[in-house]
Design an enzyme around this catalytic site. Sequence first.
Site, PDB file in Angstrom:
ATOM      1  N   ALA B  16       0.783  -1.072   0.012  1.00 37.13           N
ATOM      2  CA  ALA B  16       0.088   0.034   0.180  1.00 37.13           C
ATOM      3  C   ALA B  16       0.638   1.382  -0.079  1.00 37.13           C
ATOM      4  O   ALA B  16       2.072   0.913  -0.907  1.00 37.13           O
ATOM      5  CB  ALA B  16      -0.826  -0.146   1.208  1.00 37.13           C
ATOM      6  N   CYS B  17       0.152   2.231  -0.080  1.00 33.93           N
ATOM      7  CA  CYS B  17       1.085   3.736   0.020  1.00 33.93           C
ATOM      8  C   CYS B  17       0.494   4.834   0.106  1.00 33.93           C
ATOM      9  O   CYS B  17      -0.088   5.062   0.363  1.00 33.93           O
ATOM     10  CB  CYS B  17       1.746   3.354  -1.557  1.00 33.93           C
ATOM     11  SG  CYS B  17       0.459   3.422  -2.549  1.00 33.93           S
ATOM     12  N   GLY B  18       1.701   5.518  -0.440  1.00 35.16           N
ATOM     13  CA  GLY B  18       1.164   7.053  -0.763  1.00 35.16           C
ATOM     14  C   GLY B  18       1.039   7.739  -1.902  1.00 35.16           C
ATOM     15  O   GLY B  18       2.227   7.080  -2.333  1.00 35.16           O
ATOM     16  N   SER B 229       5.494   6.239  -3.236  1.00 37.03           N
ATOM     17  CA  SER B 229       5.903   5.589  -1.947  1.00 37.03           C
ATOM     18  C   SER B 229       5.103   4.546  -1.131  1.00 37.03           C
ATOM     19  O   SER B 229       3.788   4.601  -0.740  1.00 37.03           O
ATOM     20  CB  SER B 229       6.066   6.665  -0.736  1.00 37.03           C
ATOM     21  OG  SER B 229       5.873   6.114   0.539  1.00 37.03           O
TER      22      SER B 229
END
Lengths: 1188, 326
Positions: B16-18, B229
């Site tokens: 998962a991430c930004g 990210s």
Amino acid sequence: MLIPEAWDGNDDMDPVKKAFYEFHASIMEPWDGPASISFTDGKMIGATLDRNGLRPSRYCVTKDDRVIMASETGVLPVDPKNIREKGRLQPGKMFVVDMEQGRIISDDELKKKICSQKPYGDWLNQFKIRLEELDEPRVTFSHLTDESVHKYQKAHGYSTEDIETIIKPMALDGKEPIGSMGTDVPLAVLSDQPQHLSSYFKQLFAQVTNPPIDPIRERMVMSLATFVGNNGNLLEEDPMHCHTVALKQPILTSKELEKIRSIDTGIFQAKTLQTYFRADGKPDSLKKGLERLCRYAEDAVHDGFEVLILCDRAMDSDHASIPSLLATAAVHHHLIRKGLRGQVGIVVEAGDVWEVHHFACLLAFGATAINPYLALATIRNMKANGLLQTDLEWEKLRYNYIKAVCDGLLKVFSKMGISTLQSYQGAQIFEILGLNHEVVERYFTGATSRIEGIGLEEIAKEALVKHYFAFSKKDVPVDRLPVGGVYQWKRKGEFHLFNPTTIHLLQESTKKNDYSIFKKYSKFVNDQSEKAATLRSLFEFKRNRPSLNIDEVEPAESIYKRFATGAMSFGSISWEAHTTLAIAMNRLGGKSNTGEGGEDERRYEPMANGDSMRSAIKQVASARFGVTSLYLTEADELQIKMAQGAKPGEGGQLPGYKVDEWIGKTRHSTPGVGLISPPPHHDIYSIEDLAQLIFDLKNANRAARINVKLVSKAGVGTIAAGVAKAKADVILISGHDGGTGASPISSIKHAGLPWELGLAETHQTLVKNKLRSRVVVQADGQMKTGRDIAIAALLGAEEWGVATAALVVEGCIMMRKCHMNTCPVGVATQDPELRKRFTGDADHVVNFFKFMVQELREIMAELGFRTVNEMVGQVDCLQPRENIQHWKYSKVDLSPILYKEPASLYTGLYNQEKRDHGMDDVLDWKLLKTAKPALDNKERVYAEFPIKNTDRTAGTILSNEISKKYKAAGLPEDTLHFKFFGTAGQSFGAFNTKGVTLELEGDANDYFGKGLSGARLIVYPSKESTYTAEDNIIIGNVAFYGATDGESFIRGKAGERFAVRNSGVRAVVESVGDHGCEYMTGGRIVILGDTGRNFAAGMSGGIAYVYDVKGKFAGNCNTEMVDLDPVSQDDIAELQDMIQRHYAYTGSSVAKFVLDDFENQLKNFVKVFPKDYKKVLQDKAASVKQKA
Amino acid sequence: MASNSGLYHPSFEHDACGIGFVASIKGNKSHQNISDALTVLENMEHRGACGCENNTGDGAGIMIQTPHEFFFEECLKLGIHLPSFGRYGVGVIFFPKEIKLREECRDIFNRTAEKLGLEILTYRKVPVNPHDIGPTALSVEPEMEQVFVACPDHINNPDDFERRLFVLRNHATHLINSTVKKDAIGFYLASLSYKTVVYKGQLTSMQVRSYFPDLSNKRVVSAFGLVHSRFATNTFPSWKLAQPFRFIAHNGEINTLQGNLNWLKTSEHGFTSPFFTHEEMEMLLPIISGGQSDSACLDNMIELLTMTGRSFTTCNDDAYPRSMGW
């Protein structure tokens, strides 16, 4: 196309757009799951969100023509004067910048253009085959006679329990039946009873990395629509793509099936294939049957048929039917390998399909639609023979049954976070437990299966046991169905570990404080050489080092602290049962758990005799009942329940009649008003969200360990690694078998895995990632003896939880009626009369843990371990039991569980490192310093600070300090007033308590006011900005989640799920996104503008006032649980006061407009009034009147 | 990727991430867009994660438009005169560190290009600054090079050229992965396009700017920067799982991946498209190869749909994708 909006059942959608989605649905299934995607081809750049809006996406457009889009707002400092617009992506919507045209293209414009490129609607009208419009079938089956129904039932393995406990309630009530107290029967591969093939399949579910969905309250995103026929070439568009049979749901009545069988449009026909094998008991008969079936299926596709009907009716004394799941999966995978699967639909006409799990397995392994003819015939014959005490007609009973199946299916999909049947089809969302790799590779290709098990021969044998039973060649066949005994112990039924003998021995031993009786009990439970029930029963200890004298083993006192009791809420079990556990654990130095439901503040004070009823572990579950700053402050450990063993991925419901004054108060809700626990935590849709919640809780109580509870499933180890990286202190791996809570019985039996697998995988994966020594690993799930504990330690757990056995010690006799409030021994009931029958005693519970530890220490001495730490993860001290001869479980391969991950000397195998929670430079330290006069002497303090998106969880440490000193009362109103400039990070004001006011000039991210506990939050845009505040987004998604008290004024729009599960906050906001006030149980919300869709879903308490100038609100509101009323005379003062305060705090022009014309504007307000709550208020008013 | 043993299986991995981007609506190229996108990335540090070391990230990166002037000058230094923008493609290749393996890969890549009638102009070593990168990440750091591929004279439409690059990338990758002995790094093309370039790796959000000096070069300009990210559920380094991919950066999870891949597998051999010859179609398969993340699979799928005409921008005036329903 890959990530469509929810089109099915959305009546408001533009028909052109709907046609586009429906047309493309017949070519391709969605790639389903939460998603926020940014995309570019170098000339256009944009972003889109999944249909349920489960990821954040905020954007900002500047006056100098730039767009900044990101998961959070405030990630790039922009001069407020330069901002033209601030927005967020809405569920299912898209946002595109065309850099060649130099402009932003809206979702509407974009999709209108795409959707009208081809005449999709015309194509659908011309070529789509709608089931309702099909001709009558050419032939119809006559109904099965009683005699043949009975025979078929025997052949397909129906038990009287299946009929009575499952089929009957489904037909009568249209609902899946409920059960409780987990499961303690043998795993399918260990059972002597012939199993249904699907019992070897365990449902997977979402935890941490993606959220389950609520299929009831968020029904609008779910769809059961499916298409039977040829999918065609994905890469080109052809009108004939939609020449398929459109079904609204996949369960067919026998007549509908015949219609499909009779189809002939000139280019679209169906072919029926019989699924049987020779019942001669020869080793490869089943294999031959499957090969023939696959061959015929392949031929039929080549011959141009669009539908294959797999029919198992052709059975006779020499021919048995192939289990439908095996037949379907075999054909499905054979056609995939041949590249033909896309050209046909597979319809299954089968007798061995009656419970939801059976349907789910078939769909997940390739079925397009299913006709459960025997289950339907069973209902029909029961009705005809007067065996159902009901006036309902057979058609209605059939409708009910199908509805129950469909609702059950939605539940199964949604627990994995899947919203459409189309994407579930063929998705194989199961772990196989107990089939060998030849079977899996060939027929269930790609599915997870890790411990081997039976092969085709044994599958055939199990099928033939049933077949011979029906077609017995003996003269005197037993003419009754088997009793079953799976869901509740029965004399001649399935084996249960907790049976009358073991229950009696355990209670006797702890009452009499007699270890010798306990040893008898544990011998019964541990020695499963005759009847195996658990995986651990197949192990035996192996001594690798010299034995010790038991005195050399660490003392019992130092081991008790490693025990916790299970999370059972006050509400599900009685006050007496709950506090007795707490007292016992506190005496031992172990930990009891509040469960989900808050804790009565009286329990924080020690008792006169020195005992304490305070639960050391405070649970934080999806509904956040009673989770206040004080509750968090009063914990030694905070447990985030990601899932529970009995029903992972599902929510729960406490009906209003169970919420008495006491429970209502403890949960900070209104007595008499029903409470819903959502399936997901609305602040955990992904791993970085969990990291955020861990950070929030750590801020709320720095001294408490943060524990994350996971349920065992394939892949739980990798999730645990993620959780370890998200900085949890403890990871609990729960088995599938526990649970006092009421759960659908298919979930109790078919979801999740034994802890042995989950724990071993977790330990192995953490060691592999060099993360093991950063966390404590805990395991629970039907732990009953010291031997169980020893095995858990060797597999990698240094702490353990016990629940069911502790309840048995308190008097539970496994009536499995917890969900009915009729517990005869006063354990799981709130009925005052029944509670008087409670005989449990803290001493008994203490005895039980002493015995467990004694047994554990004996094993430690034998194996030569001085301390538990030495023992953790030493899996080479276990080996498979020798001489296992059983025809089924001798095939199980335990070596993956017993695999020891190589670790260097420097890799710890148990928790040895201290965690750095990264809190050294949080903003709160500055707040705390400034607030000292307030904390010390209640002096007023005002101060200003800049804030940025990396400043998360503002004010939470401060509130923790206030709660420590001033308890629930907090500080007097307005004692502390902090003003911030900029963009606040996530969880602004989380768990902030009374006496705190946080004022924010700027904007904020997600989880604004999470768990607010009495503070005031004010937010308005920068005074320098020039955009219209009410048209722009100012706070993110999921504001005031689980908030219990406080107030807030928000000058602008909020995102999705505003005030979700709010139970006390009073807030004014100027517009909200989808699912506003979802699951709300209390508080007051004023919305001075638009709302998104599905407003008030699951809202059982509190009131919302919506300013609905456009008159569009009713269409956006889910009125299942609420009434839409005009504002009454009694409400006016409250409403006006809130708007006035909003104006005073934020200077809102909208508020001013409304106030200036208040009399006149009142008619534009809609009062959203939950029916439950209304009734409680009316009853109260009536009783007051009566008294007067 | 770690080997499979015990109960662990790499297919269980999640991430998962930004994500985010900064873009100029008018398409104005500037270095500021890139620098600002990196700031966005740096301010989402808390959405990514670190592995077992604080200086080994889970992966981060940026996609930008091809900085033509910059590449032109860089290639001049290598003695190559780049054609005008749109007449060449640039690929970002992760090569194995070991020189023999690397040259084997390069050799196959060159030959594949030749077979497809595409001329390799030159390779440029991507300057990197591995200071402050954690040992785990460094242990499998690839040798990063940019390859410049000329557009054949007979192709006038840049989108046609883009499709040939797609064939080259898939075919060469399949060939190399099935013939060259695999090491921990393998062979991977982060991007191959005339329009866009991806800079990414096993980095933390904070390290992207410093690891790639190109990104701080004022001559490197773009109308947008798209950043990502990552937060993975493991600590096993894999440079290629960093994002952005070729078309998307994804924050999410495909729950139905196994089924989606099965449906694709069963239909891909029947694929036909006017944009690709039968032989080219064969070379593209499998569209999605094993051992990738769900996000990577989704990117492959979107790429396929785009390349076969359901595209963002086709060569005619129709600026809208036919089925951006995804």
